[in-house]
Design a protein around this motif. Structure first.
Motif, PDB file in Angstrom:
ATOM      1  N   PRO A  78     -12.994  -2.775  -1.777  1.00 59.47           N
ATOM      2  CA  PRO A  78     -13.114  -4.079  -1.130  1.00 59.47           C
ATOM      3  C   PRO A  78     -14.513  -4.643  -1.340  1.00 59.47           C
ATOM      4  CG  PRO A  78     -13.284  -2.341   0.496  1.00 59.47           C
ATOM      5  CD  PRO A  78     -12.926  -1.676  -0.795  1.00 59.47           C
ATOM      6  N   MET A  80     -17.298  -8.243  -0.467  1.00 57.98           N
ATOM      7  CA  MET A  80     -17.581  -9.443   0.301  1.00 57.98           C
ATOM      8  C   MET A  80     -18.801 -10.122  -0.299  1.00 57.98           C
ATOM      9  SD  MET A  80     -19.458  -7.902   3.716  1.00 57.98           S
ATOM     10  CE  MET A  80     -20.293  -9.460   4.071  1.00 57.98           C
ATOM     11  N   TYR A 100     -12.889 -10.013   0.502  1.00 55.96           N
ATOM     12  CA  TYR A 100     -12.435  -9.580   1.819  1.00 55.96           C
ATOM     13  C   TYR A 100     -13.269 -10.210   2.931  1.00 55.96           C
ATOM     14  CZ  TYR A 100      -9.230  -6.109  -0.072  1.00 55.96           C
ATOM     15  OH  TYR A 100      -8.181  -5.486  -0.714  1.00 55.96           O
ATOM     16  N   ILE A 119     -13.489  -4.965   7.508  1.00 52.41           N
ATOM     17  CA  ILE A 119     -13.105  -4.828   6.100  1.00 52.41           C
ATOM     18  C   ILE A 119     -12.731  -3.389   5.792  1.00 52.41           C
ATOM     19  CG2 ILE A 119     -13.957  -4.896   3.722  1.00 52.41           C
ATOM     20  CD1 ILE A 119     -15.625  -7.348   4.484  1.00 52.41           C
ATOM     21  N   TYR A 123      -9.027  -2.230   4.810  1.00 57.93           N
ATOM     22  CA  TYR A 123      -8.751  -1.663   3.492  1.00 57.93           C
ATOM     23  C   TYR A 123      -8.165  -0.261   3.599  1.00 57.93           C
ATOM     24  CZ  TYR A 123      -9.156  -1.003  -1.515  1.00 57.93           C
ATOM     25  OH  TYR A 123      -8.860  -0.808  -2.831  1.00 57.93           O
TER      26      TYR A 123
END
Length: 254
Positions: A78, A80, A100, A119, A123
């Motif tokens: 994941p 960001m 994410y 997150i 995930y």
């Protein structure tokens, strides 16, 4: 127990160090890279992080969205973004990589902590009971649910209606709840409350904001309702949680 590893791809030393400090206090292992070359993708594979945080302002032989697209296609980690801008052009460029999470600089401690926790939690449940969903929509589920998660994250301080969330997926309400629950491991309502409580815990621990104000800021109709939910999820009252954390912090500073 192994600590979750966060790989920061940054543009500014001070910003990266601030984020690193925040995350390390929370118990994460943090690796920072400020030199952006063609080898950055190989470095991600070598470090094997549980989360990649990309500064959208990086400059180098490869840009932030190229890294995002790589991670999207690999679909193994994941990621960001943080960004100094949140205009429509920036968001259009970023959203196609399906991150994410997204935060605008300056990064605030409480928001960063809450988003990273959500997150990683989200995930870890990505493939939970995926085979129980309808076969004809399995391939479309991750994107639709991720879209809902992003909406929840962006509107967490508001009252979020389940009907509204279902409309984002184009599914009927009960079908949406069933698929969301099978993938995430909680109902949409439970997920929203969990996210709100993570923010509440951070505010109780790191600020002196009155508890009733925290309740109202997080969209609860009254303090009593907030206290009941907090105790149910966190197994203690907001007052006891703040008192315990403040005491622990005082001891650590001795």
């Amino acid at each position: 127990m192994n600590r979750s590893k966060v790989f920061i791809i940054g543009s500014e030393l001070q910003v990266a160090q601030n984020i690193q400090s925040i995350l390390e206090i929370e118990g994460y292992e943090v690796v920072v890279n400020l030199i952006i070359t063609d080898s950055i993708l190989q470095q991600i594979e070598t470090v094997k992080p549980q989360l990649v945080l990309i500064d959208n302002d990086i400059k180098g032989k490869i840009n932030s969205t190229e890294i995002g697209k790589y991670l999207l296609n690999a679909d193994l980690i994941p990621f960001m973004y943080i960004s100094s801008a949140a205009d429509n052009i920036t968001l259009e460029q970023i959203k196609v990589t399906r991150p994410y999470g997204f935060l605008v600089k300056p990064v605030r401690r409480t928001e960063l902590n809450a988003l990273v926790k959500i997150i990683l939690y989200n995930y870890s449940h990505k493939h939970l009971d995926l085979l129980k969903t309808d076969k004809k929509v399995i391939e479309d589920v991750p994107y639709r649910i991720r879209h809902v998660i992003n909406y929840i994250n962006e509107n967490i301080y508001e009252k979020i209606d389940i009907e509204q969330l279902a409309s984002l997926t184009k599914w009927k309400k009960h079908h949406f709840i069933r698929i969301f629950s099978s993938i995430i491991g909680n109902t949409p309502y439970q997920y929203i409350l969990f996210h709100k409580m993570e923010i509440a815990k951070a505010l109780l621990e790191e600020t002196d904001q009155p508890i009733n104000e925290i309740a109202f800021d997080l969209g609860f109709v009254n303090y009593s309702n907030f206290g009941h939910v907090f105790k149910k999820i966190c197994h203690t009252s907001p007052e006891n949680y703040r008192k315990t954390k403040k005491a622990q912090s005082a001891i650590e500073q001795l």
